[in-house]
Design a protein around this motif. Structure first.
Motif, PDB file in Angstrom:
ATOM      1  N   GLU A   1       0.847  -1.193   0.000  1.00  0.00           N
ATOM      2  CA  GLU A   1       0.000   0.000   0.000  1.00  0.00           C
ATOM      3  C   GLU A   1       0.882   1.241   0.000  1.00  0.00           C
ATOM      4  OE1 GLU A   1      -3.318   0.137  -0.179  1.00  0.00           O
ATOM      5  OE2 GLU A   1      -3.460  -2.028  -0.231  1.00  0.00           O
TER       6      GLU A   1
ATOM      7  N   GLU B   1       1.508   5.067   0.709  1.00  0.00           N
ATOM      8  CA  GLU B   1       0.983   6.134   1.539  1.00  0.00           C
ATOM      9  C   GLU B   1       1.168   7.444   0.790  1.00  0.00           C
ATOM     10  OE1 GLU B   1       2.140   6.382   5.628  1.00  0.00           O
ATOM     11  OE2 GLU B   1       2.333   4.214   5.762  1.00  0.00           O
TER      12      GLU B   1
ATOM     13  N   ARG C   1       0.932  11.489   0.547  1.00  0.00           N
ATOM     14  CA  ARG C   1       0.997  12.647   1.440  1.00  0.00           C
ATOM     15  C   ARG C   1      -0.086  13.638   1.110  1.00  0.00           C
ATOM     16  NH1 ARG C   1       7.100  14.417   2.754  1.00  0.00           N
ATOM     17  NH2 ARG C   1       7.680  12.502   3.801  1.00  0.00           N
ATOM     18  N   ASP C   2      -0.618  14.239   2.136  1.00  0.00           N
ATOM     19  CA  ASP C   2      -1.592  15.303   1.960  1.00  0.00           C
ATOM     20  C   ASP C   2      -0.813  16.621   2.030  1.00  0.00           C
ATOM     21  OD1 ASP C   2      -3.640  17.100   1.938  1.00  0.00           O
ATOM     22  OD2 ASP C   2      -4.543  16.429   3.812  1.00  0.00           O
TER      23      ASP C   2
END
Length: 59
Positions: free
Chosen positions: A51, A53, A55-56
């Protein structure tokens, strides 16, 4: 040096892989996903999708 044949769990492309150890990652050349070796036994390799990840960045 022998290779191990297995299928990508996402797109089912046949993968011919060099000898691996559990925890190593490989990339599927067809769907470009990163896969982790979860189990090795008697020339059989089990892979799972890693998965990503994201980033916002607050945009």
């Amino acid at each position: 040096m022998s290779t191990v044949a297995t299928l990508c769990p996402e797109c089912e492309t046949e993968l011919s892989l060099p000898p691996l150890t559990e925890g190593e990652t490989v990339n599927c050349p067809e769907c470009l996903l990163t896969l982790r070796v979860t189990h090795l036994e008697q020339g059989r390799v089990e892979l799972e999708l890693v998965e990503a990840e994201l980033r916002d960045w607050g945009q």
